[in-house]
Design a protein around this motif. Structure first.
Motif, short mmCIF file in Angstrom:
data_model
loop_
_atom_site.label_atom_id
_atom_site.label_comp_id
_atom_site.label_asym_id
_atom_site.label_seq_id
_atom_site.Cartn_x
_atom_site.Cartn_y
_atom_site.Cartn_z
N ASN A 139 43.04 123.54 -25.75
CA ASN A 139 43.22 124.99 -25.66
C ASN A 139 41.86 125.61 -25.96
OD1 ASN A 139 43.86 127.67 -25.86
ND2 ASN A 139 45.19 127.46 -27.64
N ALA A 140 41.26 126.26 -24.96
CA ALA A 140 39.90 126.76 -25.15
C ALA A 140 39.70 128.09 -24.42
CB ALA A 140 38.88 125.74 -24.64
N ARG A 141 38.70 128.80 -24.86
CA ARG A 141 38.28 130.03 -24.18
C ARG A 141 37.04 129.68 -23.35
NH1 ARG A 141 38.85 135.58 -25.94
NH2 ARG A 141 39.72 134.73 -27.85
N ALA A 142 36.94 130.24 -22.15
CA ALA A 142 35.83 129.91 -21.27
C ALA A 142 35.36 131.13 -20.49
CB ALA A 142 36.24 128.80 -20.29
N LYS A 143 34.11 131.09 -20.08
CA LYS A 143 33.50 132.17 -19.31
C LYS A 143 33.26 131.70 -17.89
CE LYS A 143 29.39 135.16 -19.22
NZ LYS A 143 28.12 135.51 -19.94
N VAL A 144 33.59 132.55 -16.92
CA VAL A 144 33.33 132.23 -15.51
C VAL A 144 31.84 132.43 -15.25
CG1 VAL A 144 33.85 132.78 -13.11
CG2 VAL A 144 35.65 132.94 -14.85
N VAL A 145 31.12 131.37 -14.91
CA VAL A 145 29.68 131.46 -14.70
C VAL A 145 29.30 131.41 -13.22
CG1 VAL A 145 29.08 130.52 -16.96
CG2 VAL A 145 29.42 128.96 -15.04
N ARG A 146 30.26 130.97 -12.37
CA ARG A 146 29.95 130.91 -10.93
C ARG A 146 31.23 130.87 -10.12
NH1 ARG A 146 28.06 126.80 -6.89
NH2 ARG A 146 28.77 125.16 -8.30
N ILE A 147 31.23 131.56 -8.99
CA ILE A 147 32.30 131.47 -7.99
C ILE A 147 31.70 130.83 -6.74
CG2 ILE A 147 33.91 132.74 -6.53
CD1 ILE A 147 34.71 132.92 -9.40
N PHE A 198 38.43 126.43 -38.65
CA PHE A 198 39.24 127.60 -38.40
C PHE A 198 38.56 128.47 -37.35
CE2 PHE A 198 39.43 126.91 -43.17
CZ PHE A 198 40.48 126.00 -43.08
N THR A 199 39.35 129.32 -36.69
CA THR A 199 38.78 130.23 -35.71
C THR A 199 39.09 131.66 -36.12
OG1 THR A 199 40.80 130.07 -34.36
CG2 THR A 199 38.98 128.58 -33.83
N GLU A 225 45.74 123.71 -36.52
CA GLU A 225 46.80 122.70 -36.63
C GLU A 225 48.17 123.34 -36.83
OE1 GLU A 225 45.53 120.18 -39.79
OE2 GLU A 225 44.12 119.06 -38.54
N THR A 226 48.20 124.48 -37.50
CA THR A 226 49.48 125.14 -37.79
C THR A 226 49.67 126.42 -36.98
OG1 THR A 226 48.55 126.45 -39.61
CG2 THR A 226 49.39 124.25 -40.15
N GLY A 227 48.56 126.98 -36.47
CA GLY A 227 48.63 128.25 -35.76
C GLY A 227 48.83 129.44 -36.68
N LEU A 259 30.11 140.63 -43.01
CA LEU A 259 30.93 140.49 -41.82
C LEU A 259 32.38 140.75 -42.19
CD1 LEU A 259 29.45 137.16 -40.38
CD2 LEU A 259 28.66 139.51 -39.97
N HIS A 260 33.05 141.59 -41.43
CA HIS A 260 34.47 141.80 -41.60
C HIS A 260 35.16 141.02 -40.49
CE1 HIS A 260 33.76 145.95 -43.76
NE2 HIS A 260 32.99 144.97 -44.22
N ILE A 261 35.95 140.03 -40.87
CA ILE A 261 36.55 139.14 -39.89
C ILE A 261 38.08 139.13 -40.00
CG2 ILE A 261 34.51 137.65 -39.92
CD1 ILE A 261 36.23 135.59 -41.49
N GLU A 262 38.72 138.83 -38.88
CA GLU A 262 40.16 138.62 -38.92
C GLU A 262 40.45 137.41 -39.80
OE1 GLU A 262 41.18 137.97 -34.86
OE2 GLU A 262 41.17 140.12 -34.36
N TYR A 263 41.65 137.36 -40.36
CA TYR A 263 42.00 136.19 -41.16
C TYR A 263 41.90 134.94 -40.27
CZ TYR A 263 43.39 138.17 -45.63
OH TYR A 263 43.37 138.74 -46.88
N PRO A 264 41.15 133.92 -40.72
CA PRO A 264 40.98 132.72 -39.90
C PRO A 264 42.31 132.03 -39.62
CG PRO A 264 39.43 132.77 -41.74
CD PRO A 264 40.43 133.84 -41.99
#
Length: 227
Positions: free
Chosen positions: A170-178, A23-24, A44-46, A35-40
């Protein structure tokens, strides 16, 4: 070490990231080793995943030092801070286990990729990848001014395998170089991206795709030598 805003990947302790997709979630507050977290969210179902009090999990997150850390945690309760949250135990920074980051095989890859900013500072657009690995990718930016070093973006792409199967990433990414290159008197801007939040199964599919492409390349070289 751990911080508000960190993206957590949670797996049930008995699964340990092996039997099903984790889960994310995101840390919205930290109070008294809790830790107070958003509901995971179940990828697969969103939909939000309901975890009972006492459920034991294994958590992973990307530290500000770009290292990946893991720890054991447990659901200890629920709360409501503008939105419903789960309370998870935190064992302390000294109980974190640092995961050695692997060096991934990187291969040239020209795939369609959709790029979106979660803060909506620019309109979503579609472009091409330049290369791909289990740790990240490089894309053409189209000189989008909002994509700068340090930016966090979301990427969607489809991996086409030789078996005619497709896997959606489907992923989150960080720009490390231009960086830039000149092609037929035209300067093209590129961005190197490092995955910061990606489902383990998706990462394994990317690694499989890269190895498949590497084997194709070796096969072509072998055929050239024998013709």
């Amino acid at each position: 070490m751990i911080y508000v805003g960190a993206k957590l990947t949670l797996a049930l302790a008995q699964d340990d990231f092996r039997d099903r997709q984790p889960f994310t979630t995101e840390i919205v507050d930290i109070h008294d080793q809790t830790l107070h977290i958003e509901y995971p969210v179940n990828p697969e179902t969103g939909k939000p995943e309901f975890l009972f009090t006492g459920t034991e999990c294994i958590a992973k997150f990307l530290g500000k030092d770009e290292a990946v850390y893991t720890f054991r945690t447990e659901v200890t309760g629920r709360g409501n801070e503008q939105a419903p949250v789960l309370h998870m135990s935190y064992p302390g920074d000294d109980q974190l286990m640092k995961i050695q980051r692997r060096k991934f095989l990187r291969v040239p890859a020209e795939l369609d990729v959709s790029v979106r900013d979660s803060h909506q500072t620019f309109s979503p657009f579609t472009t091409k990848t330049v290369d791909l690995s289990g740790g990240g990718l490089a894309i053409e930016t189209g000189h989008t001014p909002f994509i700068q070093k340090g930016s966090i973006i979301h990427v969607w792409l489809v991996l086409p395998f030789k078996s005619n199967e497709y896997h959606y990433i489907n992923a989150r990414a960080k720009v490390v170089r231009i960086f830039y290159d000149t092609d037929e008197n035209e300067t093209v801007e590129y961005a190197s991206l490092q995955f910061t939040d990606i489902i383990e199964q998706d990462q394994q599919e990317i690694i499989r795709y890269c190895f498949e492409k590497q084997l194709e390349k070796r096969g072509r070289k072998y055929n050239i030598r024998n013709n």
